[in-house]
Design a protein around this motif. Structure first.
Motif, PDB file in Angstrom:
ATOM      1  N   LEU A  54       0.256  12.356   6.942  1.00  0.00           N
ATOM      2  CA  LEU A  54       1.617  11.810   7.048  1.00  0.00           C
ATOM      3  C   LEU A  54       1.818  11.023   8.341  1.00  0.00           C
ATOM      4  CD1 LEU A  54       3.721  14.786   5.660  1.00  0.00           C
ATOM      5  CD2 LEU A  54       3.470  12.520   4.630  1.00  0.00           C
ATOM      6  N   ASP A  55       1.122  11.405   9.403  1.00  0.00           N
ATOM      7  CA  ASP A  55       1.260  10.724  10.689  1.00  0.00           C
ATOM      8  C   ASP A  55       0.154   9.709  10.950  1.00  0.00           C
ATOM      9  OD1 ASP A  55       3.654  11.929  11.527  1.00  0.00           O
ATOM     10  OD2 ASP A  55       2.558  13.752  12.045  1.00  0.00           O
ATOM     11  N   ASN A  56      -0.775   9.570  10.016  1.00  0.00           N
ATOM     12  CA  ASN A  56      -1.849   8.587  10.152  1.00  0.00           C
ATOM     13  C   ASN A  56      -1.305   7.224   9.730  1.00  0.00           C
ATOM     14  OD1 ASN A  56      -4.022   6.842   9.622  1.00  0.00           O
ATOM     15  ND2 ASN A  56      -5.370   8.534   9.074  1.00  0.00           N
ATOM     16  N   PRO A  57      -1.240   6.255  10.661  1.00  0.00           N
ATOM     17  CA  PRO A  57      -0.650   4.948  10.342  1.00  0.00           C
ATOM     18  C   PRO A  57      -1.296   4.242   9.157  1.00  0.00           C
ATOM     19  CG  PRO A  57      -1.037   5.138  12.692  1.00  0.00           C
ATOM     20  CD  PRO A  57      -1.682   6.338  12.049  1.00  0.00           C
ATOM     21  N   GLY A  58      -2.536   4.545   8.856  1.00  0.00           N
ATOM     22  CA  GLY A  58      -3.215   3.904   7.738  1.00  0.00           C
ATOM     23  C   GLY A  58      -3.010   4.602   6.401  1.00  0.00           C
ATOM     24  N   VAL A  59      -2.399   5.788   6.422  1.00  0.00           N
ATOM     25  CA  VAL A  59      -2.236   6.569   5.196  1.00  0.00           C
ATOM     26  C   VAL A  59      -0.749   6.820   4.917  1.00  0.00           C
ATOM     27  CG1 VAL A  59      -2.834   8.711   3.994  1.00  0.00           C
ATOM     28  CG2 VAL A  59      -4.468   7.674   5.572  1.00  0.00           C
ATOM     29  N   ARG A  60      -0.108   7.658   5.713  1.00  0.00           N
ATOM     30  CA  ARG A  60       1.317   8.002   5.656  1.00  0.00           C
ATOM     31  C   ARG A  60       1.750   8.718   4.378  1.00  0.00           C
ATOM     32  NH1 ARG A  60       4.352   7.077  10.298  1.00  0.00           N
ATOM     33  NH2 ARG A  60       6.136   6.504   9.060  1.00  0.00           N
ATOM     34  N   TYR A  61       0.821   9.325   3.645  1.00  0.00           N
ATOM     35  CA  TYR A  61       1.199  10.147   2.502  1.00  0.00           C
ATOM     36  C   TYR A  61       0.187  11.269   2.317  1.00  0.00           C
ATOM     37  CZ  TYR A  61      -2.327   7.747  -0.392  1.00  0.00           C
ATOM     38  OH  TYR A  61      -3.487   7.232  -0.890  1.00  0.00           O
ATOM     39  N   THR A  62       0.616  12.294   1.599  1.00  0.00           N
ATOM     40  CA  THR A  62      -0.261  13.404   1.251  1.00  0.00           C
ATOM     41  C   THR A  62       0.185  13.955  -0.098  1.00  0.00           C
ATOM     42  OG1 THR A  62      -1.272  15.452   2.057  1.00  0.00           O
ATOM     43  CG2 THR A  62       1.103  15.200   2.425  1.00  0.00           C
ATOM     44  N   TYR A  63      -0.737  14.556  -0.808  1.00  0.00           N
ATOM     45  CA  TYR A  63      -0.416  15.202  -2.073  1.00  0.00           C
ATOM     46  C   TYR A  63      -0.294  16.697  -1.829  1.00  0.00           C
ATOM     47  CZ  TYR A  63      -1.986  10.847  -4.194  1.00  0.00           C
ATOM     48  OH  TYR A  63      -2.135   9.537  -4.535  1.00  0.00           O
ATOM     49  N   VAL A  64       0.625  17.341  -2.517  1.00  0.00           N
ATOM     50  CA  VAL A  64       0.784  18.786  -2.431  1.00  0.00           C
ATOM     51  C   VAL A  64       0.924  19.348  -3.841  1.00  0.00           C
ATOM     52  CG1 VAL A  64       1.772  18.806  -0.107  1.00  0.00           C
ATOM     53  CG2 VAL A  64       3.281  18.535  -2.066  1.00  0.00           C
ATOM     54  N   ASP A  65       0.853  20.650  -3.939  1.00  0.00           N
ATOM     55  CA  ASP A  65       1.007  21.343  -5.213  1.00  0.00           C
ATOM     56  C   ASP A  65      -0.001  20.831  -6.243  1.00  0.00           C
ATOM     57  OD1 ASP A  65       2.096  23.305  -6.802  1.00  0.00           O
ATOM     58  OD2 ASP A  65       3.776  22.079  -7.482  1.00  0.00           O
ATOM     59  N   GLN A  83       7.198  13.107  -8.067  1.00  0.00           N
ATOM     60  CA  GLN A  83       6.127  13.719  -8.820  1.00  0.00           C
ATOM     61  C   GLN A  83       5.039  12.661  -8.920  1.00  0.00           C
ATOM     62  OE1 GLN A  83       8.093  15.434 -12.307  1.00  0.00           O
ATOM     63  NE2 GLN A  83       7.866  17.431 -11.310  1.00  0.00           N
ATOM     64  N   ALA A  84       3.835  13.005  -8.520  1.00  0.00           N
ATOM     65  CA  ALA A  84       2.769  12.028  -8.302  1.00  0.00           C
ATOM     66  C   ALA A  84       2.178  11.370  -9.543  1.00  0.00           C
ATOM     67  CB  ALA A  84       1.646  12.655  -7.471  1.00  0.00           C
ATOM     68  N   PRO A  85       2.051  12.047 -10.660  1.00  0.00           N
ATOM     69  CA  PRO A  85       1.434  11.364 -11.810  1.00  0.00           C
ATOM     70  C   PRO A  85       2.301  10.204 -12.313  1.00  0.00           C
ATOM     71  CG  PRO A  85       1.378  13.729 -12.112  1.00  0.00           C
ATOM     72  CD  PRO A  85       2.265  13.464 -10.931  1.00  0.00           C
ATOM     73  N   CYS A  86       1.691   9.063 -12.513  1.00  0.00           N
ATOM     74  CA  CYS A  86       2.378   7.906 -13.080  1.00  0.00           C
ATOM     75  C   CYS A  86       2.861   8.290 -14.480  1.00  0.00           C
ATOM     76  CB  CYS A  86       1.414   6.724 -13.154  1.00  0.00           C
ATOM     77  SG  CYS A  86       2.107   5.250 -13.936  1.00  0.00           S
ATOM     78  N   PRO A  87       4.084   7.901 -14.871  1.00  0.00           N
ATOM     79  CA  PRO A  87       4.573   8.284 -16.190  1.00  0.00           C
ATOM     80  C   PRO A  87       3.842   7.611 -17.354  1.00  0.00           C
ATOM     81  CG  PRO A  87       6.187   6.933 -15.044  1.00  0.00           C
ATOM     82  CD  PRO A  87       5.076   7.200 -14.086  1.00  0.00           C
ATOM     83  N   HIS A  88       3.024   6.592 -17.077  1.00  0.00           N
ATOM     84  CA  HIS A  88       2.292   5.921 -18.163  1.00  0.00           C
ATOM     85  C   HIS A  88       0.923   6.558 -18.367  1.00  0.00           C
ATOM     86  CE1 HIS A  88      -0.172   2.394 -19.719  1.00  0.00           C
ATOM     87  NE2 HIS A  88       0.590   2.736 -20.721  1.00  0.00           N
ATOM     88  N   PRO A  89      -0.048   6.324 -17.470  1.00  0.00           N
ATOM     89  CA  PRO A  89      -1.366   6.903 -17.736  1.00  0.00           C
ATOM     90  C   PRO A  89      -1.591   8.270 -17.104  1.00  0.00           C
ATOM     91  CG  PRO A  89      -1.570   5.329 -15.985  1.00  0.00           C
ATOM     92  CD  PRO A  89      -0.119   5.318 -16.425  1.00  0.00           C
ATOM     93  N   GLY A  90      -0.699   8.725 -16.203  1.00  0.00           N
ATOM     94  CA  GLY A  90      -0.886  10.013 -15.569  1.00  0.00           C
ATOM     95  C   GLY A  90      -1.721   9.992 -14.307  1.00  0.00           C
ATOM     96  N   THR A  91      -2.207   8.825 -13.895  1.00  0.00           N
ATOM     97  CA  THR A  91      -2.963   8.698 -12.649  1.00  0.00           C
ATOM     98  C   THR A  91      -2.010   8.895 -11.473  1.00  0.00           C
ATOM     99  OG1 THR A  91      -4.425   7.101 -13.683  1.00  0.00           O
ATOM    100  CG2 THR A  91      -4.398   7.115 -11.280  1.00  0.00           C
ATOM    101  N   SER A  92      -2.453   9.552 -10.403  1.00  0.00           N
ATOM    102  CA  SER A  92      -1.596   9.763  -9.242  1.00  0.00           C
ATOM    103  C   SER A  92      -1.275   8.438  -8.566  1.00  0.00           C
ATOM    104  CB  SER A  92      -2.279  10.677  -8.224  1.00  0.00           C
ATOM    105  OG  SER A  92      -2.437  11.967  -8.761  1.00  0.00           O
ATOM    106  N   VAL A  93       0.004   8.264  -8.248  1.00  0.00           N
ATOM    107  CA  VAL A  93       0.417   7.076  -7.508  1.00  0.00           C
ATOM    108  C   VAL A  93       0.074   7.276  -6.033  1.00  0.00           C
ATOM    109  CG1 VAL A  93       2.284   6.503  -9.117  1.00  0.00           C
ATOM    110  CG2 VAL A  93       2.779   7.925  -7.124  1.00  0.00           C
ATOM    111  N   CYS A  94      -0.018   6.183  -5.285  1.00  0.00           N
ATOM    112  CA  CYS A  94      -0.235   6.264  -3.844  1.00  0.00           C
ATOM    113  C   CYS A  94       0.751   5.314  -3.164  1.00  0.00           C
ATOM    114  CB  CYS A  94      -1.676   5.943  -3.469  1.00  0.00           C
ATOM    115  SG  CYS A  94      -2.190   4.282  -3.883  1.00  0.00           S
ATOM    116  N   LEU A  95       0.932   5.493  -1.868  1.00  0.00           N
ATOM    117  CA  LEU A  95       1.885   4.687  -1.107  1.00  0.00           C
ATOM    118  C   LEU A  95       1.238   3.411  -0.619  1.00  0.00           C
ATOM    119  CD1 LEU A  95       4.701   4.495   0.332  1.00  0.00           C
ATOM    120  CD2 LEU A  95       3.569   5.528   2.314  1.00  0.00           C
TER     121      LEU A  95
END
Length: 142
Positions: A54-65, A83-95
């Motif tokens: 979350l504090d890494n300037p190149g990332v700024r996101y994390t997955y939980v649960d 909620q991370a899974p995309c509603p279409h194919p179910g692949t996790s979204v990223c920032l």
């Protein structure tokens, strides 16, 4: 969910979620209605090693649960969660921090920080989850 994920997981809507329900309204540019997430409550320890992205300037996101939820820091250092899974194919979204939106790499679907679909083959946006920060803890409810 593993012990190393440093989250406490309970079923139900916590009081923090009820008080902060309007805080994550989003700015959807589509006419799609977002379904609110339900039955989610857990805490993310911001001091834990698992939260350092979350504090890494190149990332700024994390997955939980078990990758069910993505927690991200915006350019203004506010935390948002979907909620991370995309509603279409179910692949996790990223920032995509530079563009200030979430992306699904499977079909290039794009969602705003509130989960609304900007461009997507999905019939709905990503489900929003409420995030309230108390000290070094994020309380995630939905």
């Amino acid at each position: 969910m593993t012990a190393s994920s440093v989250i406490n997981h309970n079923v139900g809507l916590g009081a923090a979620g009820l008080l902060a329900a309007g805080c994550l309204g989003g700015c959807a540019s589509s006419n799609l209605t977002l379904a609110a997430a339900s039955g989610i409550y857990f805490m993310v320890d911001l001091a834990a090693v698992t939260s350092t992205p979350l504090d890494n300037p190149g990332v700024r996101y994390t997955y939980v649960d078990s990758r069910a939820i993505i927690v991200a820091k915006t350019a203004a250092d506010a935390c948002v969660a979907l909620q991370a899974p995309c509603p279409h194919p179910g692949t996790s979204v990223c920032l995509n921090q530079a563009a200030a939106h979430f992306v699904c790499s499977n079909h290039n679907a794009v969602f705003n920080l509130g989960g609304g679909a900007i461009s997507s083959p999905a019939s709905s946006g990503c489900k929003q989850v409420v995030v309230v920060q108390t000290g070094t803890s994020l309380h995630v409810t939905g």
